[in-house]
Design a protein around this motif. Structure first.
Motif, PDB file in Angstrom:
ATOM      1  N   SER A  77       0.824  -1.206   0.000  1.00  0.00           N
ATOM      2  CA  SER A  77       0.000   0.000   0.000  1.00  0.00           C
ATOM      3  C   SER A  77       0.866   1.269   0.000  1.00  0.00           C
ATOM      4  O   SER A  77       0.411   2.341  -0.344  1.00  0.00           O
ATOM      5  CB  SER A  77      -0.949  -0.004   1.196  1.00  0.00           C
ATOM      6  N   SER A  80       3.193   0.927  -4.786  1.00  0.00           N
ATOM      7  CA  SER A  80       2.495  -0.029  -5.622  1.00  0.00           C
ATOM      8  C   SER A  80       3.327  -0.457  -6.828  1.00  0.00           C
ATOM      9  O   SER A  80       3.564   0.311  -7.756  1.00  0.00           O
ATOM     10  CB  SER A  80       1.171   0.544  -6.102  1.00  0.00           C
ATOM     11  N   THR A 121      -3.011  -7.975  -4.151  1.00  0.00           N
ATOM     12  CA  THR A 121      -3.983  -6.914  -4.419  1.00  0.00           C
ATOM     13  C   THR A 121      -4.627  -7.224  -5.779  1.00  0.00           C
ATOM     14  O   THR A 121      -4.145  -8.088  -6.510  1.00  0.00           O
ATOM     15  CB  THR A 121      -3.339  -5.516  -4.510  1.00  0.00           C
ATOM     16  N   THR A 123      -5.060  -4.837  -8.177  1.00  0.00           N
ATOM     17  CA  THR A 123      -4.772  -3.707  -9.076  1.00  0.00           C
ATOM     18  C   THR A 123      -4.639  -4.161 -10.531  1.00  0.00           C
ATOM     19  O   THR A 123      -5.201  -3.559 -11.437  1.00  0.00           O
ATOM     20  CB  THR A 123      -3.487  -2.982  -8.633  1.00  0.00           C
TER      21      THR A 123
END
Ligand SMILES: C[S@@+](CC[C@H](N)C(=O)[O-])C[C@H]1O[C@@H](n2cnc3c(N)ncnc32)[C@H](O)[C@@H]1O
Length: 274
Positions: A77, A80, A121, A123
């Motif tokens: 976090s 990235s 994650t 993303t």
């Protein structure tokens, strides 16, 4: 009478960056010790089992893989990797953020096929311009498939244009698993002459008993068949963009850095066996 609710497993949430770093470092240390223990031929089975269960206990005390992933999530976090990867893919012309929609459902997708190994994650999964398959040994999200990279179907069944592996190679238990990992990545990318985004702690190459930056570069280029397209160094990490442009040399196993390059007690044991 209402039905009793099934107890849900508690997922540890790591909130402090200092604690996160400690968990990640300790998790790797214990896993390294487990790998060394398995290879130790001088121990009796009983001694081995006793040491194994002590190490396993210390992993449990840390919170196991779930705590390790929670710690990694916290670190991610703050910087990235996925966003950097997408920016590079765009700059390289591999990804066009405004991808034209398919004219018919039968028309093959023009989007690059991306494999993210060790995904914590979403993303990359959320990016509409790439067709992402995200995997992890322990999935923390419904869209991240829980599968071991080493169990993925081999090419030509599975092939990719891009593989992203951030902080994964250093978390593999043995030097031969790391060599196998690089070979498999190359095999998945060979047909498309695709790219591997490999990110690892810089200390694996700068403070290892067995590995140096030069050895690593020579290994991935002359033995695995990658070309180094780009390197990005920060004080803690190094990111390599590697292109599967050559052939993988498979002449039996060769130790990349088994010869010690330093005997310092503080040095890491990071090594790659091919
Ligand atoms: C240190 S975390 C890194 C997570 C994230 N990619 C990042 O950059 O912070 C390493 C991740 O790789 C996963 N992993 C390790 N070996 C794997 C394997 N053989 N197959 C799939 N995932 C693996 C672990 O479960 C863990 O989630």
């Amino acid at each position: 009478m209402g039905r009793k609710r099934k107890a849900q497993p508690v997922v540890p949430v790591v909130k402090s960056r200092k604690r996160a770093r400690k968990i990640v470092t300790q998790f790797h240390k214990v896993n390294d010790a487990l790998a060394i223990l398995e290879d130790d031929v001088n121990l009796t089975l009983v001694d081995k089992e006793a040491r194994r269960s002590r190490l396993q206990e210390s992993l449990n005390a840390l919170g196991g893989r779930a705590a390790y992933q929670s710690a990694s999530q916290l670190s991610v976090s703050f910087h990235s990797t996925s966003k950097w990867v997408l920016a590079r893919l765009q700059a390289m012309g591999i990804v066009r953020m405004q991808t034209a929609p398919s004219l018919s459902p039968s028309q093959p997708s023009q989007k690059p096929r991306l494999l993210e190994v060790g995904a914590i994650t979403t993303t990359l999964l959320d990016c509409p311009a790439v067709q992402t398959t995200a995997i992890d040994l322990l999935s923390r999200h419904a869209r991240i498939q829980q599968i071991d990279f080493f169990h993925l179907p081999q090419p030509p069944l599975f092939t990719f244009d891009v593989i992203v592996a951030s902080m994964v190679i250093n978390s593999l238990p043995t030097a031969s698993a790391r060599g196998d990992f690089l070979r498999r990545c190359h095999a998945f990318l060979e047909a498309s002459k695709g790219h591997l985004f490999l990110i690892l702690p810089s200390s694996c190459l700068t403070h290892s008993k067995y590995m140096t930056v030069e050895k690593f570069r020579s290994l991935v280029t002359t033995r695995v068949g990658f070309a180094v397209v780009e390197e990005k160094w920060t004080p803690k990490t190094v990111a390599f963009v590697l292109r599967a442009s050559g052939k993988c040399v498979d002449e039996g196993r060769l130790t990349a850095g088994r010869k010690k390059v330093t005997s310092s007690s503080w040095a890491k044991k990071f090594d790659i066996l091919l």
